[in-house]
Design a protein around this motif. Structure first.
Motif, PDB file in Angstrom:
ATOM      1  N   ARG A 498     -28.707  -4.089   9.191  1.00 45.89           N
ATOM      2  CA  ARG A 498     -29.601  -4.953   9.968  1.00 45.89           C
ATOM      3  C   ARG A 498     -31.045  -4.481   9.774  1.00 45.89           C
ATOM      4  NH1 ARG A 498     -28.547  -8.911  13.362  1.00 45.89           N
ATOM      5  NH2 ARG A 498     -29.875  -9.392  15.156  1.00 45.89           N
ATOM      6  N   TRP A 499     -31.918  -5.433   9.442  1.00 43.77           N
ATOM      7  CA  TRP A 499     -33.320  -5.129   9.227  1.00 43.77           C
ATOM      8  C   TRP A 499     -34.165  -6.294   9.751  1.00 43.77           C
ATOM      9  CZ3 TRP A 499     -36.378  -1.221   8.512  1.00 43.77           C
ATOM     10  CH2 TRP A 499     -37.658  -1.391   8.007  1.00 43.77           C
ATOM     11  N   LYS A 500     -35.150  -5.969  10.569  1.00 44.09           N
ATOM     12  CA  LYS A 500     -36.039  -6.984  11.155  1.00 44.09           C
ATOM     13  C   LYS A 500     -35.227  -8.068  11.871  1.00 44.09           C
ATOM     14  CE  LYS A 500     -39.793  -5.100   9.451  1.00 44.09           C
ATOM     15  NZ  LYS A 500     -40.772  -4.411  10.326  1.00 44.09           N
ATOM     16  N   SER A 501     -34.208  -7.609  12.618  1.00 45.97           N
ATOM     17  CA  SER A 501     -33.354  -8.492  13.423  1.00 45.97           C
ATOM     18  C   SER A 501     -32.513  -9.449  12.579  1.00 45.97           C
ATOM     19  CB  SER A 501     -34.194  -9.306  14.423  1.00 45.97           C
ATOM     20  OG  SER A 501     -34.892  -8.441  15.289  1.00 45.97           O
ATOM     21  N   GLU A 502     -32.353  -9.162  11.281  1.00 49.18           N
ATOM     22  CA  GLU A 502     -31.538  -9.993  10.393  1.00 49.18           C
ATOM     23  C   GLU A 502     -30.440  -9.136   9.763  1.00 49.18           C
ATOM     24  OE1 GLU A 502     -31.762 -13.144  10.041  1.00 49.18           O
ATOM     25  OE2 GLU A 502     -33.775 -13.698  10.716  1.00 49.18           O
ATOM     26  N   VAL A 504     -28.240  -8.193   6.621  1.00 44.70           N
ATOM     27  CA  VAL A 504     -28.390  -8.225   5.168  1.00 44.70           C
ATOM     28  C   VAL A 504     -27.062  -7.877   4.514  1.00 44.70           C
ATOM     29  CG1 VAL A 504     -29.653  -7.327   3.187  1.00 44.70           C
ATOM     30  CG2 VAL A 504     -30.802  -7.535   5.406  1.00 44.70           C
ATOM     31  N   HIS A 532     -38.489   4.157  12.248  1.00 45.20           N
ATOM     32  CA  HIS A 532     -38.170   2.747  12.022  1.00 45.20           C
ATOM     33  C   HIS A 532     -36.798   2.431  12.602  1.00 45.20           C
ATOM     34  CE1 HIS A 532     -41.403   3.123   9.048  1.00 45.20           C
ATOM     35  NE2 HIS A 532     -41.483   1.788   9.058  1.00 45.20           N
ATOM     36  N   ALA A 536     -33.519  -0.013   6.185  1.00 49.73           N
ATOM     37  CA  ALA A 536     -34.303  -0.693   5.159  1.00 49.73           C
ATOM     38  C   ALA A 536     -33.459  -0.835   3.899  1.00 49.73           C
ATOM     39  CB  ALA A 536     -35.569   0.094   4.856  1.00 49.73           C
ATOM     40  N   ARG A 561     -38.057 -11.572  -4.736  1.00 46.25           N
ATOM     41  CA  ARG A 561     -38.696 -12.508  -3.805  1.00 46.25           C
ATOM     42  C   ARG A 561     -38.261 -13.945  -4.071  1.00 46.25           C
ATOM     43  NH1 ARG A 561     -43.330  -9.604  -5.196  1.00 46.25           N
ATOM     44  NH2 ARG A 561     -44.068 -11.421  -6.372  1.00 46.25           N
ATOM     45  N   LYS A 566     -36.982 -13.202   2.631  1.00 45.75           N
ATOM     46  CA  LYS A 566     -37.942 -12.098   2.714  1.00 45.75           C
ATOM     47  C   LYS A 566     -37.330 -10.836   3.303  1.00 45.75           C
ATOM     48  CE  LYS A 566     -42.545 -10.955   4.515  1.00 45.75           C
ATOM     49  NZ  LYS A 566     -43.721 -11.458   5.289  1.00 45.75           N
ATOM     50  N   TYR A 567     -36.517 -10.993   4.369  1.00 48.34           N
ATOM     51  CA  TYR A 567     -35.960  -9.815   5.029  1.00 48.34           C
ATOM     52  C   TYR A 567     -34.942  -9.075   4.163  1.00 48.34           C
ATOM     53  CZ  TYR A 567     -31.963 -12.892   5.970  1.00 48.34           C
ATOM     54  OH  TYR A 567     -30.900 -13.741   5.840  1.00 48.34           O
ATOM     55  N   ALA A 568     -34.397  -9.758   3.133  1.00 48.51           N
ATOM     56  CA  ALA A 568     -33.359  -9.144   2.296  1.00 48.51           C
ATOM     57  C   ALA A 568     -33.909  -8.503   1.030  1.00 48.51           C
ATOM     58  CB  ALA A 568     -32.300 -10.176   1.928  1.00 48.51           C
TER      59      ALA A 568
END
Length: 635
Positions: A498-502, A504, A532, A536, A561, A566-568
């Motif tokens: 989980r990164w930035k509430s998403e 992956v 953090h 990540a 990209r 973006k979050y992945a």
């Protein structure tokens, strides 16, 4: 009248083609062949008291049609069904008379791939005992644990592995007798009088009875011995026999990246060949340099893969005949490849380069309660682990479900009002769970030998109604979003981060990066960073050039990209020296060691690390790591 008949016939053909395309009826037929044949064979064997697969070997060995047909090809020698049966009777006599093995005993086999392994395995079945297949890569504490967990008092060991029998291992297991199967001991076993013991010693009370102990990989802890039932072997074997249409003249190629201690090689590879009356070609060592040479020499018509095997074959240079200059990539008899782990970014490349007509991708686990498969001759279902028609999909859906997952707790999400789980929508990823009889879970899930706590941890209760029981696969899957009966693997629960509430999916990120022309292999994982939350994204990349140039780093960043949300997009790259460096003995990627090293440059073992800065990947060293430790960096 003739023209009307032709018109009607053409309309009938067109109508059948439409229905097949619309409902995928051909996949219903494949499902019926596999499942139906397995059930019929199992019922017949149970009624005759001949569930033990020793009887299948015996039948072929005593039949004039198959007795002299090769069953086992190994290191230039061809062992017929009759010769294998004779060896099995002799080895069984040696086990029983020289070592006191009796029905119900568990005997550990610590072996590399060899004919002797197969002879001992079937000899144990011949005397009513149960083999425990030890991962031959284990040494020290994991080896000691595996032997102890089997409850075996006799362990037969390949002489190539004798060095692992240290004083510490022997001292920890005083109740275990170790027999190193040296050439002298092997000759002693081969010289024993062939004895076929009474059927009573091979009595199997139920098809859910224990046939083999096969261990989990141990990537997240010490290996656990999973109980493999006779019924599971029948189903696994029929999946291959009917799914691949194996015939008596087929040769199935199994090699070191598919060791016999693994259920794919034993329960699918060897067992399917046995049922088909075909031949299995064993290799002791996997090498991309000799793989196709050996396949040509043995005239293999199919082979078994797992994990990244097909990728490694695809990224190797073409084999050129030194005399004629001819490209030999397609000079073989292989028509079908069966296995699990062939990713979409490799699927077409592999098929096209080597001229493989059919891929039979399957999904299963040694201890699992359900198997899935995808028989594919085109790219419509590439990467899918299951493909079904309207009828077979309904059957699979009646036995299993994909439930929404709480990625924070790594458990199925439960509605706070009802306490029950919720099925994921089509196209939504969730954990695969398989329904078990609530009053007799052992009928479909036999669990782990001598480890009730581990067994219970795989069972979820009260999933959709009070008291129901479901097997937790630990895998995140999804049905395709257009309802075409395709099922896809997303990730292992412990690998998704989980990164930035998403959430992956490491598998999906690896697939996206794997389509970059310079990438040979991508192993994706999440790392914890100082100051953090979450993890990540980091990817260990093997590339087709000795160094990562600025142009390549920028290209990799742009590719990520363009192909990922973006979050992945991985925030870190770790360039490794070669493919397969983080793999298990079955070519499956390991992530634990990489995760534990995080991106601390001092732990990179000489690998270069880069991080995403200003639209490209830039060098990440001790200076940047210290700044992150000091809280001066916010990603």
């Amino acid at each position: 009248m003739a023209s009307l008949a032709l018109t009607a016939a053409a309309a009938s053909v067109a109508g059948a083609a439409y229905l097949n395309a619309r409902l995928s009826l051909e996949h219903d037929v494949v499902f019926a062949r596999i499942f139906g044949r397995a059930v019929i064979k199992l019922i017949r064997a149970s009624r005759a008291g001949r569930v033990n697969l020793f009887y299948v070997l015996e039948e072929h060995a005593q039949s004039p049609a198959t007795a002299q047909r090769p069953f086992l090809l190994f290191e230039g020698a061809a062992h017929t069904y009759a010769a294998t049966y004779d060896a099995v009777l002799r080895y069984g006599s040696w086990l029983r008379e020289m070592h006191g093995v009796r029905e119900g005993d568990v005997v550990a086999l610590d072996f590399t791939n060899s004919a002797a392994f197969v002879f001992l395995w079937f000899a144990l079945w011949a005397v009513g005992a149960t083999p425990a297949f030890i991962n031959h890569n284990l040494t020290g504490a994991p080896l000691t644990h595996s032997l102890r967990a089997s409850a075996a008092t006799l362990a037969i060991v390949d002489p190539r592995l004798e060095a692992g029998l240290t004083e510490e291992v022997r001292g920890e297991l005083p109740a275990v007798r170790f027999v190193v199967f040296s050439p002298e001991v092997e000759a002693e076993a081969a010289a024993a009088a062939p004895a076929r013991y009474m059927d009573e010693v091979r009595n199997v009370e139920s098809y859910v009875g224990m046939a083999i102990l096969i261990y989990t990989s141990g990537t997240t802890g010490l290996p656990k011995p999973a109980v493999v039932s006779w019924g599971k072997i029948y189903m696994a074997a029929m999946m291959a026999v009917k799914g691949m249409s194996l015939k008596g003249n087929d040769i199935f190629y199994v090699f070191k990246c598919m060791p016999l201690y693994h259920s794919s090689a034993s329960c699918i590879g060897v067992a399917s060949v046995l049922f088909a009356g075909a031949a299995v070609s064993l290799g002791r060592r996997f090498s991309t340099k000799t793989f196709w040479k050996e396949a040509r020499e043995t005239k293999a018509t199919g082979f078994l893969y797992v994990g990244e095997t097909c990728r490694y074959l695809t990224v190797t240079p073409a084999e050129i005949d030194p005399v004629t200059g001819e490209n030999l990539d397609k000079k073989h008899n292989v028509r079908i490849a069966m296995g699990n782990g062939l990713r979409p970014d490799v699927w077409d490349k592999f098929k096209e380069r080597f001229g493989i007509d059919t891929i039979f991708e399957f999904y299963a686990a040694t201890e699992g309660a359900l198997g899935l498969w995808n028989l594919s001759r085109n790219d419509f279902a590439k990467g899918a682990i299951g493909r079904y028609g309207v009828l077979s999909k309904a059957f699979v859906a009646s036995r299993s479900a994909i439930v929404r997952l709480d990625f924070e707790t790594e458990a199925p999400w439960r509605d706070p009002r009802t306490g029950f789980c919720q099925r994921a929508h089509t196209g939504e990823a969730g954990e695969l769970v398989v329904q078990l009889p609530s009053d007799d879970v052992g009928a479909r899930f036999q669990g782990y030998f001598g480890n009730s706590a581990a067994t219970d941890s795989k069972i979820a209760r009260g999933v959709f109604r009070p008291g129901d029981a479901w097997f937790r696969s630990g895998d995140v899957l999804r049905w395709d979003g257009v309802g075409d009966g395709r099922l896809y693997f997303s990730d292992r629960i412990g690998d998704t981060f989980r990164w930035k509430s998403e959430n992956v999916s490491t598998a999906e990120v690896a697939q996206a990066l794997g389509t970059h022309p310079a990438v040979l292999e991508a192993n994706v994982y999440g790392v914890q960073l100082p100051h953090h939350d979450g993890r990540a994204g980091c990817v260990a990349l093997a590339i087709d050039q000795p160094l990562a140039s600025e142009e390549l780093l920028a290209s990799l960043a742009k590719h990520a990209r363009d192909n990922l949300p973006k979050y992945a997009v991985p925030l870190f790259l770790r360039i490794v020296q070669d493919v397969g460096l983080q793999n298990t003995g079955t070519n499956k990627q390991q992530k634990n060691g990489l995760r534990n090293q995080s991106v601390d440059p001092a732990k990179m073992l000489g690998d270069s690390v880069f991080w995403l800065r200003d639209g490209t990947y830039a060098p990440f060293g001790q200076k940047e790591w210290r700044a992150m430790e000091g809280g001066d960096v916010k990603l």
